[in-house]
Enzyme design. Structure first.
Site, PDB file in Angstrom:
ATOM      1  N   SER A  21       0.836  -1.191   0.000  1.00  0.00           N
ATOM      2  CA  SER A  21       0.000   0.000   0.000  1.00  0.00           C
ATOM      3  C   SER A  21       0.874   1.246   0.000  1.00  0.00           C
ATOM      4  CB  SER A  21      -0.911  -0.032   1.234  1.00  0.00           C
ATOM      5  OG  SER A  21      -1.908   0.956   1.149  1.00  0.00           O
ATOM      6  N   ASN A  22       0.252   2.393   0.189  1.00  0.00           N
ATOM      7  CA  ASN A  22       0.941   3.680   0.200  1.00  0.00           C
ATOM      8  C   ASN A  22       0.713   4.391   1.511  1.00  0.00           C
ATOM      9  OD1 ASN A  22       2.192   4.297  -2.357  1.00  0.00           O
ATOM     10  ND2 ASN A  22       0.156   4.122  -3.234  1.00  0.00           N
ATOM     11  N   ARG A  23       1.614   5.313   1.851  1.00  0.00           N
ATOM     12  CA  ARG A  23       1.449   6.060   3.095  1.00  0.00           C
ATOM     13  C   ARG A  23       0.533   7.256   2.866  1.00  0.00           C
ATOM     14  NH1 ARG A  23       6.930   7.865   5.727  1.00  0.00           N
ATOM     15  NH2 ARG A  23       5.854   9.845   5.825  1.00  0.00           N
ATOM     16  N   ALA A  88      -3.765   8.124  -3.392  1.00  0.00           N
ATOM     17  CA  ALA A  88      -2.400   7.639  -3.564  1.00  0.00           C
ATOM     18  C   ALA A  88      -2.525   6.202  -4.080  1.00  0.00           C
ATOM     19  CB  ALA A  88      -1.660   7.673  -2.242  1.00  0.00           C
TER      20      ALA A  88
END
Ligand code: C5P
Length: 214
Positions: A21-23, A88
């Site tokens: 995943s993304n932050r 994101a």
């Protein structure tokens, strides 16, 4: 007006219990949704997993993966006047997610990744969206230069750009400091809460949309 907003991170499954995943907290997208709702616009929020409350009166489509998000956008975008891409989105997904939990026996482990579809980059073509298109650009250097090239490459009207290498702004933080880039100019907004910024950006985007209609 009807506004589509993508927000939050996407999750790409490795197996039933793991993902990449993304932050991203989703705060900027949710703040924009709340700001448009306060202007009495209609909002469709298409969001990856976040811990934020869904704004009252928003139409809400929860999604997990980049592919889910693409399909939700594809279905809805041409009913909207403005589309704002805050999410994101993972740039890569797992080529072959495992149906069962992977055992940790191997000392090394290689994941094969494949590129996801660029949702914002697909809005004009192949999705044929003709409304006002707004993208975000998170950069770590030469912010304005890269953002301008992103604006033309993805055929956006506006790009909202920020420097994510700075402490306390951008991804996963409560404040942001952005540039708004159109074909005419670059406007710099001072560092402030994402809530505040949401209201200012909503007004600027709505004004731009109005001028584009004239
Ligand atoms: O290409 P890059 O990820 O830097 O572009 C950022 C912009 O593109 C953001 O508006 C983001 O929401 C959008 N994006 C997208 N689909 C992707 C990757 C990025 O909509 N697969």
């Amino acid at each position: 007006m009807k506004i589509l907003i993508t927000a939050g991170p996407t999750r790409e499954a490795i197996d039933p219990v793991r993902f990449i995943s993304n932050r991203s907290s989703g705060r900027m997208g949710y703040a924009l949704a709340a700001a448009f709702l306060r202007r009495e616009d209609q909002v469709l929020l298409i969001s990856g997993p976040t811990t934020i409350d869904i704004p009252d009166h928003a139409d809400f489509i929860p999604v997990e993966s980049a592919d889910d998000m693409y399909r939700a956008v594809e279905k809805a975008i041409n009913d909207c006047d403005i589309a704002i891409f805050c999410a994101a989105v993972a740039d890569y997904t797992i080529a072959q997610p495992e149906p069962q939990k992977i055992k940790k026996d191997a000392e090394t482990f290689t994941l094969q990744l494949t590129k996801t579809k660029d949702i914002l980059g697909s809005a004009r073509d192949p999705l044929n969206f003709s409304g006002t298109l707004v993208g975000f650009a998170a950069e770590t250097q030469d912010v304005e230069l890269y953002a301008k090239s992103k604006r033309s490459k993805k055929k956006c009207d506006l790009i909202i750009a920020n420097d994510v290498s700075r402490e306390g702004t951008g991804f996963d933080s409560t404040e942001n400091e952005v540039l708004i880039i159109s074909e005419f100019e670059t406007i710099k907004l001072p560092r402030q809460s994402k809530e505040n910024l949401g209201h200012i950006l909503a007004e600027i985007i709505a004004d731009y949309h109005r001028a584009r209609q004239e």
